[in-house]
Design a protein around this motif. Structure first.
Motif, short mmCIF file in Angstrom:
data_model
loop_
_atom_site.label_atom_id
_atom_site.label_comp_id
_atom_site.label_asym_id
_atom_site.label_seq_id
_atom_site.Cartn_x
_atom_site.Cartn_y
_atom_site.Cartn_z
N ASN A 1 0.81 -1.21 0.00
CA ASN A 1 0.00 0.00 0.00
C ASN A 1 0.85 1.27 0.00
OD1 ASN A 1 0.99 -0.15 2.57
ND2 ASN A 1 -0.99 0.04 3.58
N ASN B 1 0.42 4.06 -4.77
CA ASN B 1 -0.92 4.10 -5.34
C ASN B 1 -0.80 3.91 -6.85
OD1 ASN B 1 -2.14 4.57 -2.90
ND2 ASN B 1 -2.22 6.77 -3.16
N THR C 1 -5.30 1.87 -3.96
CA THR C 1 -4.39 2.10 -2.84
C THR C 1 -3.66 0.85 -2.39
OG1 THR C 1 -6.23 1.78 -1.32
CG2 THR C 1 -5.77 4.05 -1.99
#
Length: 182
Positions: free
Chosen positions: A22, A25, A73
């Protein structure tokens, strides 16, 4: 300390050979197309994918006609969802073409509502989208390096395109494109 202070939980949660999925993005442009005369499967697949993106914590940046622009994300979720979408398209009488780039935000613009992306990010995304074929997801070698760090189990799904598309008159030479085919 350096980068570890930005990792949730500090260095103890960071893997020595991988980065959290994560931390990067992804900006993804998808184009959906019905393969037979019955309109509908592509539109339904696009709406369903947009819903899954929202449910995953990503967001739909834009949706127009047969195109969907999303910001994801979670790299692992995004790559797995695109892989699943290619499988679904192969058996569902629709085609999907997608391009993925690292989502690099532009400096805030008081005349533009919401976050925007840099011109280079959008240019790269559009160039990739123009080069991928039906049932393909295209990325740059730079993004493959990030995938190898953050989601290495997906890196082997991407192969170099056999023949890079020739640049249009006035364009600079095109960089290689890697594709995941479905």
């Amino acid at each position: 300390a350096g980068h570890c202070s930005r990792v949730p939980g500090g260095c103890r949660d960071a893997q020595p050979t991988t980065a959290p999925a994560n931390m990067v993005n992804l900006l993804v442009l998808l184009r959906f197309e019905d393969l037979d005369r019955s309109a509908g499967p592509a539109a339904r697949a696009m709406l369903a994918y947009a819903g899954r993106v929202r449910d995953s914590g990503g967001r739909v940046v834009d949706q127009e006609g047969d195109q969907l622009l999303v910001c994801l994300t979670d790299m692992r979720w995004g790559l797995q969802s695109l892989r699943h979408l290619l499988v679904q398209a192969r058996g569902g009488s629709f085609a999907v073409r997608a391009a993925i780039v690292q989502a690099v935000l532009a400096r805030p613009d008081p005349h533009h509502q919401g976050p925007g992306f840099t011109a280079r990010t959008l240019d790269t995304l559009l160039r990739l989208a123009a080069q991928v074929g039906r049932q393909q997801v295209g990325i740059t070698p730079k993004l493959l390096s990030l995938i190898q760090l953050s989601a290495p189990e997906f890196a082997d799904l991407f192969e170099s395109m056999r023949v890079p598309a020739e640049p249009l008159p006035g364009e600079s030479p095109r960089q290689p494109v890697l594709v995941m085919a479905g």
